[in-house]
Design an enzyme around this catalytic site. Structure first.
Site, mmCIF file in Angstrom:
data_model
loop_
_atom_site.group_PDB
_atom_site.id
_atom_site.type_symbol
_atom_site.label_atom_id
_atom_site.label_comp_id
_atom_site.label_asym_id
_atom_site.label_seq_id
_atom_site.Cartn_x
_atom_site.Cartn_y
_atom_site.Cartn_z
ATOM 1 N N ASP A 126 -3.154 -3.012 -4.818
ATOM 2 C CA ASP A 126 -2.140 -4.035 -4.537
ATOM 3 C C ASP A 126 -1.249 -4.286 -5.749
ATOM 4 O OD1 ASP A 126 -2.905 -4.457 -1.907
ATOM 5 O OD2 ASP A 126 -4.158 -6.197 -2.361
ATOM 6 N N HIS B 46 0.830 -1.215 0.000
ATOM 7 C CA HIS B 46 0.000 0.000 0.000
ATOM 8 C C HIS B 46 0.860 1.258 0.000
ATOM 9 C CE1 HIS B 46 -3.353 -2.518 2.160
ATOM 10 N NE2 HIS B 46 -3.087 -2.946 0.937
ATOM 11 N N HIS C 10 -0.765 -11.784 -4.562
ATOM 12 C CA HIS C 10 0.547 -11.135 -4.516
ATOM 13 C C HIS C 10 1.592 -12.007 -5.207
ATOM 14 C CE1 HIS C 10 -0.564 -7.737 -2.041
ATOM 15 N NE2 HIS C 10 -1.175 -8.538 -1.197
#
Length: 280
Positions: free
Chosen positions: A242, A77, A265
């Site tokens: 993200d 972030h 991720h």
């Protein structure tokens, strides 16, 4: 394109999502060409961890840079805020293992960056001219990430959940001639979200120790536990946040259309690694 750094230092204190540890982060202007990098000021000799793809150590529900006791977790972030607001060079001092989650979005970081403003630097960011020439696709079951040739830098994301309050969502966002304004309004406010039925399992797994209804949206079979949402499609906008943060580990955004569907991720970082290999 000129590089930029902060005009003044900014700082925030808060609790990390997974560790539950309170840390203080101070972001200072940095020299042209130095990039974005973390400094663990709580450790002997204040080890430095560059915000680069090569030092990613794990990607379980967040992105961590560096290994062992010197790593920094949940960087996405903050890095998205810096990259989205055009901060190429920044010294990020932190006195603990994880970036504060704050309200679950990048909004507080972005507000602080906007308040102090940026300073142009003499060095030109030559890497920013790298273009994706051939499509890149990475699949994992029904999830995928991709980068395809395009005339602009664009991020498009899709998610699909059985919970009716989320369902199937798509959103697309591009860097514009005023990316700081666009990012600040369209992407930065979107908060992280979790599923009610997964919370107990994640807590037993030693994760989300710092999670709360104040820093994450929680969705259950009957809808959102802690409304209201900032956008009707806030979850998918957060996934773009993200993705921007993870791809910022390249140090620049190639001209390409970045696509992701039900990704993680781990897939984001795989895409960044593939792009890095091609650029070299």
């Amino acid at each position: 394109m000129k590089q930029h750094t902060l005009a003044e230092a900014i700082a925030h204190t808060g609790v990390g999502l997974h560790s539950g540890v309170s840390t203080h982060v101070r972001i200072l202007p940095a020299d042209a060409g130095s990039g974005r990098y973390f400094v663990r000021v709580d450790l002997p000799d204040s080890p430095t961890i560059p915000a680069q793809v090569a030092v990613v150590s794990q990607t379980v529900l967040s992105t961590q840079l560096g290994g062992g006791e010197t790593g920094v977790r949940t960087v996405e972030h903050l890095l998205a805020a810096l990259a989205g607001m055009g901060v190429d060079n920044a010294r990020i001092e932190i006195d603990g293992p994880e970036i504060p989650l704050l309200d679950g979005s990048a909004q507080e970081w972005v507000t602080s960056i906007a308040e102090v403003g940026l300073v142009a630097q003499a060095v030109t960011n030559n890497l920013a001219s790298f273009d994706i020439q051939e499509p890149i696709w990475i699949h994992q079951d029904d999830a995928f990430v991709a980068a395809i040739p395009a005339s602009e830098t664009r991020f498009s994301y899709g998610i699909d959940f059985d919970l009716p309050a989320i369902g199937n969502q798509w959103y697309s966002w591009s860097l514009t001639t005023e990316p700081d304004t666009s990012f600040a309004q369209e992407i930065a406010p979107a908060r992280t979200f979790g599923l009610l039925h997964q919370i107990e399992y994640l807590q037993k797994s030693g994760l989300i120790k710092g999670g709360s209804l104040d820093n994450a949206l929680i969705c259950g079979p009957d809808g959102w536990v802690n409304p209201p949402l900032r956008f009707a499609n806030e979850p998918v906008r957060h996934k773009i946040l993200d993705l921007v943060g993870d791809l910022s580990l390249l140090g620049y955004f190639p001209r390409a259309h970045f696509l992701a569907y039900k990704a993680s991720h781990n897939l984001h970082i795989q895409l960044a690694q593939r792009i890095l290999a091609l650029s070299n």
